[in-house]
Design a protein around this motif. Structure first.
Motif, PDB file in Angstrom:
ATOM      1  N   ASN A 439      80.300  68.964  73.234  1.00  0.00           N
ATOM      2  CA  ASN A 439      79.000  69.621  73.123  1.00  0.00           C
ATOM      3  C   ASN A 439      78.960  70.677  72.040  1.00  0.00           C
ATOM      4  OD1 ASN A 439      80.452  71.482  75.197  1.00  0.00           O
ATOM      5  ND2 ASN A 439      78.608  72.634  74.673  1.00  0.00           N
ATOM      6  N   GLY A 440      77.788  70.823  71.434  1.00  0.00           N
ATOM      7  CA  GLY A 440      77.499  71.943  70.552  1.00  0.00           C
ATOM      8  C   GLY A 440      76.817  73.026  71.369  1.00  0.00           C
ATOM      9  N   VAL A 441      76.502  74.181  70.745  1.00  0.00           N
ATOM     10  CA  VAL A 441      76.101  75.360  71.500  1.00  0.00           C
ATOM     11  C   VAL A 441      74.647  75.796  71.292  1.00  0.00           C
ATOM     12  CG1 VAL A 441      78.436  76.239  71.866  1.00  0.00           C
ATOM     13  CG2 VAL A 441      77.232  76.790  69.734  1.00  0.00           C
ATOM     14  N   ALA A 442      73.897  75.025  70.506  1.00  0.00           N
ATOM     15  CA  ALA A 442      72.437  75.189  70.390  1.00  0.00           C
ATOM     16  C   ALA A 442      71.914  73.854  69.859  1.00  0.00           C
ATOM     17  CB  ALA A 442      72.072  76.336  69.447  1.00  0.00           C
ATOM     18  N   GLU A 443      70.632  73.605  70.030  1.00  0.00           N
ATOM     19  CA  GLU A 443      70.111  72.276  69.655  1.00  0.00           C
ATOM     20  C   GLU A 443      70.402  71.900  68.210  1.00  0.00           C
ATOM     21  OE1 GLU A 443      66.000  71.638  70.645  1.00  0.00           O
ATOM     22  OE2 GLU A 443      66.422  71.891  72.792  1.00  0.00           O
ATOM     23  N   LEU A 444      70.054  72.797  67.287  1.00  0.00           N
ATOM     24  CA  LEU A 444      70.274  72.471  65.869  1.00  0.00           C
ATOM     25  C   LEU A 444      71.745  72.178  65.606  1.00  0.00           C
ATOM     26  CD1 LEU A 444      69.263  72.333  62.863  1.00  0.00           C
ATOM     27  CD2 LEU A 444      69.878  74.751  62.699  1.00  0.00           C
ATOM     28  N   HIS A 445      72.594  73.013  66.154  1.00  0.00           N
ATOM     29  CA  HIS A 445      74.034  72.851  65.958  1.00  0.00           C
ATOM     30  C   HIS A 445      74.528  71.528  66.539  1.00  0.00           C
ATOM     31  CE1 HIS A 445      78.310  73.724  65.924  1.00  0.00           C
ATOM     32  NE2 HIS A 445      78.362  73.667  67.243  1.00  0.00           N
ATOM     33  N   SER A 446      74.047  71.188  67.727  1.00  0.00           N
ATOM     34  CA  SER A 446      74.479  69.923  68.354  1.00  0.00           C
ATOM     35  C   SER A 446      73.987  68.721  67.543  1.00  0.00           C
ATOM     36  CB  SER A 446      73.969  69.848  69.792  1.00  0.00           C
ATOM     37  OG  SER A 446      74.558  70.887  70.552  1.00  0.00           O
ATOM     38  N   ASP A 447      72.822  68.850  66.919  1.00  0.00           N
ATOM     39  CA  ASP A 447      72.357  67.780  66.020  1.00  0.00           C
ATOM     40  C   ASP A 447      73.216  67.727  64.769  1.00  0.00           C
ATOM     41  OD1 ASP A 447      70.367  67.111  67.757  1.00  0.00           O
ATOM     42  OD2 ASP A 447      68.777  68.213  66.698  1.00  0.00           O
ATOM     43  N   LEU A 448      73.509  68.899  64.231  1.00  0.00           N
ATOM     44  CA  LEU A 448      74.280  68.945  62.980  1.00  0.00           C
ATOM     45  C   LEU A 448      75.674  68.345  63.125  1.00  0.00           C
ATOM     46  CD1 LEU A 448      73.433  72.425  61.384  1.00  0.00           C
ATOM     47  CD2 LEU A 448      72.983  70.156  60.418  1.00  0.00           C
ATOM     48  N   ILE A 449      76.352  68.616  64.238  1.00  0.00           N
ATOM     49  CA  ILE A 449      77.712  68.053  64.345  1.00  0.00           C
ATOM     50  C   ILE A 449      77.652  66.523  64.376  1.00  0.00           C
ATOM     51  CG2 ILE A 449      78.779  70.102  65.390  1.00  0.00           C
ATOM     52  CD1 ILE A 449      78.727  68.788  68.089  1.00  0.00           C
ATOM     53  N   LYS A 450      76.547  65.986  64.885  1.00  0.00           N
ATOM     54  CA  LYS A 450      76.431  64.522  64.934  1.00  0.00           C
ATOM     55  C   LYS A 450      76.148  63.908  63.565  1.00  0.00           C
ATOM     56  CE  LYS A 450      73.548  64.319  68.541  1.00  0.00           C
ATOM     57  NZ  LYS A 450      72.682  63.663  69.538  1.00  0.00           N
ATOM     58  N   THR A 451      75.585  64.704  62.658  1.00  0.00           N
ATOM     59  CA  THR A 451      75.265  64.129  61.342  1.00  0.00           C
ATOM     60  C   THR A 451      76.260  64.561  60.266  1.00  0.00           C
ATOM     61  OG1 THR A 451      73.741  65.960  60.977  1.00  0.00           O
ATOM     62  CG2 THR A 451      72.786  63.919  61.786  1.00  0.00           C
ATOM     63  N   THR A 452      77.113  65.530  60.571  1.00  0.00           N
ATOM     64  CA  THR A 452      78.089  65.973  59.559  1.00  0.00           C
ATOM     65  C   THR A 452      79.510  65.681  60.021  1.00  0.00           C
ATOM     66  OG1 THR A 452      78.091  68.257  60.400  1.00  0.00           O
ATOM     67  CG2 THR A 452      76.527  67.739  58.659  1.00  0.00           C
ATOM     68  N   ILE A 453      80.168  66.675  60.626  1.00  0.00           N
ATOM     69  CA  ILE A 453      81.615  66.537  60.874  1.00  0.00           C
ATOM     70  C   ILE A 453      81.974  65.379  61.808  1.00  0.00           C
ATOM     71  CG2 ILE A 453      82.295  68.884  60.258  1.00  0.00           C
ATOM     72  CD1 ILE A 453      82.138  69.698  63.150  1.00  0.00           C
ATOM     73  N   PHE A 454      81.087  65.003  62.734  1.00  0.00           N
ATOM     74  CA  PHE A 454      81.445  63.932  63.690  1.00  0.00           C
ATOM     75  C   PHE A 454      80.592  62.670  63.521  1.00  0.00           C
ATOM     76  CE2 PHE A 454      82.660  67.706  66.609  1.00  0.00           C
ATOM     77  CZ  PHE A 454      83.922  67.775  66.040  1.00  0.00           C
ATOM     78  N   LYS A 455      80.014  62.498  62.333  1.00  0.00           N
ATOM     79  CA  LYS A 455      79.106  61.390  62.095  1.00  0.00           C
ATOM     80  C   LYS A 455      79.719  60.029  62.473  1.00  0.00           C
ATOM     81  CE  LYS A 455      76.179  59.662  58.383  1.00  0.00           C
ATOM     82  NZ  LYS A 455      76.021  59.627  56.935  1.00  0.00           N
ATOM     83  N   ASP A 456      80.928  59.764  61.971  1.00  0.00           N
ATOM     84  CA  ASP A 456      81.563  58.475  62.245  1.00  0.00           C
ATOM     85  C   ASP A 456      81.799  58.276  63.742  1.00  0.00           C
ATOM     86  OD1 ASP A 456      81.867  57.382  59.626  1.00  0.00           O
ATOM     87  OD2 ASP A 456      83.421  58.888  59.244  1.00  0.00           O
ATOM     88  N   PHE A 457      82.075  59.356  64.424  1.00  0.00           N
ATOM     89  CA  PHE A 457      82.408  59.241  65.851  1.00  0.00           C
ATOM     90  C   PHE A 457      81.190  58.892  66.707  1.00  0.00           C
ATOM     91  CE2 PHE A 457      85.774  61.680  63.950  1.00  0.00           C
ATOM     92  CZ  PHE A 457      86.923  61.166  64.533  1.00  0.00           C
ATOM     93  N   VAL A 458      80.005  59.214  66.208  1.00  0.00           N
ATOM     94  CA  VAL A 458      78.785  58.812  66.912  1.00  0.00           C
ATOM     95  C   VAL A 458      78.656  57.293  66.842  1.00  0.00           C
ATOM     96  CG1 VAL A 458      76.268  59.045  67.021  1.00  0.00           C
ATOM     97  CG2 VAL A 458      77.676  61.018  66.401  1.00  0.00           C
ATOM     98  N   LYS A 459      79.008  56.715  65.680  1.00  0.00           N
ATOM     99  CA  LYS A 459      79.012  55.253  65.551  1.00  0.00           C
ATOM    100  C   LYS A 459      80.052  54.649  66.483  1.00  0.00           C
ATOM    101  CE  LYS A 459      78.157  55.062  60.652  1.00  0.00           C
ATOM    102  NZ  LYS A 459      78.970  54.828  59.451  1.00  0.00           N
ATOM    103  N   ILE A 460      81.203  55.251  66.536  1.00  0.00           N
ATOM    104  CA  ILE A 460      82.326  54.670  67.286  1.00  0.00           C
ATOM    105  C   ILE A 460      82.088  54.729  68.794  1.00  0.00           C
ATOM    106  CG2 ILE A 460      84.787  54.961  67.832  1.00  0.00           C
ATOM    107  CD1 ILE A 460      85.074  55.990  64.872  1.00  0.00           C
TER     108      ILE A 460
END
Ligand code: 26V
Length: 824
Positions: A439-460
Motif C-alpha cells: 500500500n501507498g499512504v495517500a491516493e496520489l501516492h498509491s497511484d504513482l507507485i503503480k505507474t512508476t516504481i512498481f509499474k511492471d509488478f502491476v502487470k505481473i
C-alpha cells in the motif's frame, strides 16, 4: 489466593498523592524535603505507570488465551514524544493529578515538561508508527510494535551563529516507561558460512554456521488505549555481547581489553538512530541493525506461535506482520529460513505462509531513498539469506517468464538483483514479492507507485495486490492533548468527548458555524495558542512577535523536495516589497511572522544551507526598523514532537509546498487543519484529499501538477530556460550580500539558475507569491477566515489514524478487535 494481593489503582486526588509520595520516598529514595520538579515528575510517572501496568498485564493475558490473530507492526522508528500527559488523559485522571500536584506545590505544565522526548525516529514515518500504536490500542486491536532501543535518538539541533550543530540525544538516564526483560533474549547470528548436504531421504538441506553471535534483550513499553482497558506492548530490542565460553576464555587468558571491546562492538548495533530520512547510504552497521531487529522479532513471534502447539498451516490465522517501509524486509528471508532450515517445511508451503503473513507499506517514490544493499556485503554478513533471496528471485523470474514469454527485458527490470557492479539487492522488490498486499499512504501516492516504481509488478500480479490507505493522525495527542481548550469547546458543542473516539462526529460542528459566541470562542482559543507560541519565541529566540500578526509556519525535516527554499525566497520577496513601500501602503499591509523549524540530515549540505539562509534573513529582517512588526522571521531550534504540540495549535497558515508528486502523504498538514490552521499547499500527497474533504474554498492551493513535472524538468535541461523575474530580484538581493556573505548561498541559487531547477522552484514561484497575497487579504477578513477555520475542523474526521487502522485491519490484516476481560 493471590488475587487479594493485586494492587488497586488510585482514583481520588488523595490516593494519587499518596502513591506519588510513596514513589518519591521509597522507589526513588528521595526525601520530600528536597523534592524538585524532576522528582515530582518521576513520582507522578511511576504512579501512572502502576495503573498502566495492571491493564497491560490483563491485556496480554486476554490476548494469549483468546489466541486470535495478532498484528505485529515492524518499524525501525517510533517517534513517541512524551508519555506522561498521554497516559494521564488515556486513563482519564489528568484532573486528579493536576489537583494532587497543586497540593504538593507544583504546576502540572512544569511537571509534564520535565520528561525527555522519546525521539526514536526521523519524521513522518516514525510519527505515523506512533499514531498507529495509539489507534490500535484505542480500538482494542491485539497488536505489538517491534523496534530498536536506540541509546541515542535523533540528534538535538542547536543553532550556533545561524548554523545547525548536532548534539547527541542521550535520553535513557531516567525512563520509567520501559521494562527491561533480562529473561527475554534472542541470540542473533552474523557472518559465518552455509553448509549444504543431502539428508537420508535425498532432500537438500542447508544450515548457517559459525560467525558471531550478538544477544538481543527485550525492553517493553506499555501502549495504553484511550479510555479502554487495552494496553498493548511495544517491544524494543537492545544489543549486548553474547557472554559465553569465548569471552570467559579471553577474560581468563588476560585479554580483558579485547573482551570489553567485543562487548562494545555488540552494543553499537542498537546505539544510534540513523538521522537521514529519504537518503540511503548503504552502511554495514545499518544492515546489521536491520537484521538484528528482524531476527529477534521473528524469533519472538515464532516462539509465541509455537507455544500454542498449532500446526504451521495455522500461522497465517494467528500472525499478521506489517513492514513499515523496506527497512524490515529481511524479515521475509528470515521467516523462510526458520520455516525451511529449522522447521523442515517444503519451499512451497513456507513461501505460501510468508506471502500471506506480510504486508508492505511504501512511503516514498524518491529514487535516492529506495533501499539497495550490495550483494558482496550481504554475502559476507548474511550468507544464508542471500541464497534464499536468490531462490525467491529464481521462482519469481520463472513465474514472470511463463506469463510474459515475449518480454525478455522485463526479467532484468523486475529482478530482485540489479545487474550493476557491484550487484545490488533491491529491497522494495523483495518486500513487494514477499507480501500479499502493498500500500501507498495517500491516493496520489498509491497511484504513482503503480505507474512508476512498481509499474511492471502491476502487470505481473494484477492491480488487486496494490491498495491505498491514506495516512491519519491520532486526535488524542494532536487535538485533545495539544489543544485542550479547543477540545473542550468542541465537547461543549457536541455534548461530550465522543469525537475523540469517532472523529467523523466533528461534522456536527458545521451547524454552529454561524453562532456568534462559538465563533468568538474559537478565535480566542487560536489567539491564546499564538500568545503561548509568542512567549516560547521570546524565550528561545529573543524576538518579540505580535500574536495578532498572521503566523505562517513550516515545520518538518529540511529537504529540497519539501522546498523550504521556496518559502524563504517568498519571505525575501515580501521583505523587498516592504522596503520599497510607501508609508501609506504599509498601513494596509498584513503583518506576518514566518516561522521555520526542522532538522537537516548531518551530511545534507544543501539542507544546512537553507537553515543558514533562514537565520541570516531573520537577522536582517528582525532588526530592520523599516519593517517593524510587518515581518518577522523565526527559526525554531530543535523541532520535535513536544514542540510540535505547542506549534501546531498556534498556526494561521502552514506550508505543505513540496514539488507535486514528491511528498507521499504528509501528516502535519492534517494536524494543522484539525487545529483550525489553514494550509497553503501544492496538489501533492494528502493535500489533495484534504481539499476534497474540507472544500477548495478552505485551502490555498498553487503550483504545477504532478503530471506536468516530468515535462518541465525535461524542458529546463534541453530548452531555453528563464528564471521567474520576481525570483531573479530575490536572487540579486542575496547575491549582493543583503543577507551576509553571498558565497555561502551560491550552490543553492545555481541549482536553480544553472542546474535545471529539479524541484521547480522557479516554475512555482509566481503562483506561490500570488497565493500568499490572497492569504493576506483573506486573513484581514476576520469573519471569512473564522468560517474557513471552523469548517476545516468540522470536516477533518476522515484523517483520524483510527480510520486508517480500521482500513488496514479490514483490507490487509484480517484481524478483529479484542477487549480485555475485566475481573469478575
Ligand atoms: C528512509 C531511509 C533511507 C535509509 C536511511 C534511513 C532512512 C530513514 C527513513 C526513510 C524513510 C523515508 C520515507 C519517509 O519517511 N516517508 C514519509 O512517510 C510519511 C508517512 O507515511 C509521509 O507522510 C511522508 O510524506 C513521507 O515522506
Amino acid at each position: 489466593a493471590w488475587r487479594k494481593f493485586t494492587p488497586k489503582p488510585f482514583s481520588t486526588t488523595e490516593e494519587f498523592e499518596k502513591e506519588t509520595v510513596r514513589h518519591i520516598e521509597t522507589t526513588l529514595a528521595r526525601s520530600l524535603y528536597n523534592c524538585d520538579e524532576a522528582a515530582a515528575y518521576a513520582g507522578t510517572a511511576l504512579a501512572f505507570r502502576d495503573r498502566l501496568v495492571l491493564d497491560w498485564n490483563k491485556t496480554q493475558q486476554t490476548q494469549t488465551f483468546a489466541d486470535q490473530k495478532r498484528i505485529y507492526y515492524l518499524s525501525l522508528e517510533f517517534l513517541m514524544g512524551r508519555a506522561l500527559d498521554n497516559a494521564m488523559l488515556n486513563v482519564d485522571k489528568k484532573d486528579v493529578a493536576r489537583e494532587g500536584l497543586d497540593d504538593l506545590g507544583f504546576r502540572m505544565e512544569d511537571i509534564i515538561s520535565q520528561e525527555h522526548d522519546a525521539a526514536l525516529g526521523n519524521g513522518g514515518l516514525g510519527r505515523l508508527a506512533a499514531c498507529f500504536l495509539d489507534s490500535m490500542a484505542s480500538l482494542n486491536y491485539p497488536a505489538w510494535g517491534y523496534g530498536l532501543r536506540y541509546r541515542y535518538g535523533i540528534f538535538k539541533q542547536e543553532i550556533v551563529d545561524g548554523y545547525q550543530v548536532e548534539v547527541p540525544d542521550y535520553w535513557l538516564d531516567f525512563n520509567p516507561w520501559e521494562f527491561p526483560r533480562h529473561d527475554i533474549t534472542v541470540d542473533v547470528q552474523f557472518y559465518g558460512n552455509v553448509n549444504r548436504w543431502q539428508d537420508d531421504e535425498g532432500k537438500q538441506q542447508s544450515s548457517w554456521e559459525g560467525g558471531e553471535i550478538v544477544k538481543a534483550i527485550a525492553f517493553d513499553v506499555p501502549i495504553p488505549g484511550y479510555k479502554t482497558p487495552t494496553c498493548n506492548n511495544l517491544r524494543l530490542w537492545g544489543s549486548k555481547a553474547a557472554s559465553g565460553e569465548f569471552d570467559f576464555q579471553k577474560f581468563n587468558s588476560g585479554e580483558y581489553e579485547s573482551s570489553v571491546a567485543d562487548q562494545q562492538r555488540a552494543e553499537t548495533i542498537s546505539a544510534v538512530l540513523y538521522p537521514n530520512d529519504n537518503l540511503e547510504r548503504g552502511k554495514e552497521l545499518r544492515l546489521k541493525q536491520q537484521y538484528f531487529w528482524c531476527a529477534a522479532s521473528l524469533y519472538d513471534i515464532v516462539r509465541r506461535f509455537k507455544k500454542s502447539k498449532r500446526p504451521w498451516k495455522d500461522f497465517t490465522s494467528q500472525v499478521a506482520i506489517q513492514l513499515n517501509d523496506t527497512h524490515p524486509t529481511l524479515a521475509i528471508p528470515e521467516l523462510l529460513r526458520i520455516l525451511i532450515d529449522i522447521e523442515g517445511l517444503e519451499w512451497d508451503e513456507a513461501w505460501n505462509i510468508v506471502q500471506k503473513t506480510f504486508g508492505y507499506t511504501n512511503h516514498t517514490v524518491l529514487p535516492e531513498a529506495l533501499e539497495k544493499w550490495s550483494v558482496p556485503l550481504m554475502q559476507h554478513l548474511l550468507p544464508r539469506h542471500l541464497q534464499i533471496i536468490y531462490d525467491i528471485n529464481l521462482h519469481f523470474l520463472q513465474f514472470v517468464e511463463r506469463n510474459f514469454p515475449k518480454d525478455r527485458e522485463m526479467l532484468s527490470r523486475v529482478s530482485i538483483i540489479e545487474e550493476s557492479s557491484p550487484q545490488m539487492v533491491r529491497m522494495a522488490y523483495l518486500a513487494l514479492i514477499g507480501s500479499h498486499k502493498v500500500n501507498g499512504v495517500a491516493e496520489l501516492h498509491s497511484d504513482l507507485i503503480k505507474t512508476t516504481i512498481f509499474k511492471d509488478f502491476v502487470k505481473i500480479y494484477g492491480p488487486d495486490k496494490f491498495t491505498n490507505v491514506t495516512n491519519g493522525i491520532t486526535p488524542r495527542r494532536w487535538l485533545h492533548q495539544a489543544n485542550p481548550r479547543l477540545s473542550e469547546l468542541i465537547a461543549s458543542k457536541l455534548g461530550g468527548h465522543e469525537f475523540l473516539k469517532d472523529l467523523t462526529l466533528l461534522h456536527k460542528l458545521e451547524s454552529f458555524v454561524d453562532e456568534k459566541e462559538f465563533r468568538k470562542d474559537f478565535r480566542d482559543i487560536k489567539y491564546a495558542n499564538k500568545v503561548r507560541l509568542a512567549k516560547h519565541i521570546k524565550e528561545h529566540n529573543g524576538v518579540t512577535v505580535n500574536p495578532a500578526a498572521l503566523f505562517d509556519v513550516q515545520v518538518k525535516r529540511i529537504h529540497e523536495y519539501k522546498r523550504q527554499q521556496l518559502n524563504i525566497f517568498g519571505v525575501i520577496h515580501r521583505y523587498l516589497q516592504l522596503k520599497s513601500m510607501s508609508a501609506e501602503d504599509k498601513k494596509k499591509a498584513q503583518p506576518r511572522v514566518s516561522i521555520f523549524g526542522g532538522k537537516a540530515a548531518p551530511g545534507y549540505w544543501m539542507a544546512k544551507t537553507v537553515i543558514h539562509l533562514v537565520n541570516q534573513v531573520g537577522k536582517v529582517v528582525n532588526s530592520d526598523p523599516d519593517v517593524g512588526d510587518l515581518l518577522k522571521v523565526i527559526f525554531l531550534e530543535d523541532y520535535n514532537v513536544s514542540k510540535a504540540e505547542i506549534i501546531t495549535p498556534a498556526s494561521d497558515i502552514s506550508e505543505h509546498i513540496s514539488t507535486a508528486g514528491t511528498e507521499a502523504s504528509g501528516t502535519s498538514n492534517m494536524k494543522f487543519c484539525l487545529n483550525g490552521g489553514l494550509i497553503i499547499g501544492t496538489c501533492d500527497g494528502a493535500n489533495i484529499e484534504i481539499t476534497r474533504e474540507i472544500g477548495e474554498q478552505n485551502i490555498f492551493l498553487f503550483g504545477n501538477l504532478a503530471e506536468d513535472v516530468e515535462d518541465l524538468r525535461h524542458a529546463h535541461l534541453y530548452e531555453k530556460y528563464e528564471l521567474d523575474p520576481q525570483l531573479a530580484k530575490v536572487f540579486e538581493s542575496i547575491r549582493s550580500g543583503t543577507f551576509g556573505d553571498a558565497g555561502q548561498f551560491g550552490a543553492l541559487l545555481n541549482g536553480i539558475v544553472e542546474h535545471g531547477d529539479y524541484y521547480l522552484v522557479s516554475d512555482d514561484f509566481a503562483s506561490y507569491v500570488k497565493t500568499q497575497e490572497l492569504i493576506d487579504e483573506s486573513f484581514k477578513n476576520t469573519e471569512e477566515w473564522t468560517s474557513k477555520m471552523i469548517l476545516s475542523v468540522a470536516r477533518m474526521g476522515f484523517f483520524s489514524s483510527d480510520r486508517c487502522i480500521d482500513e488496514y485491519a479490514e483490507a490487509i490484516w484480517n484481524v478483529e478487535p479484542l477487549v480485555p476481560k475485566e475481573d469478575e
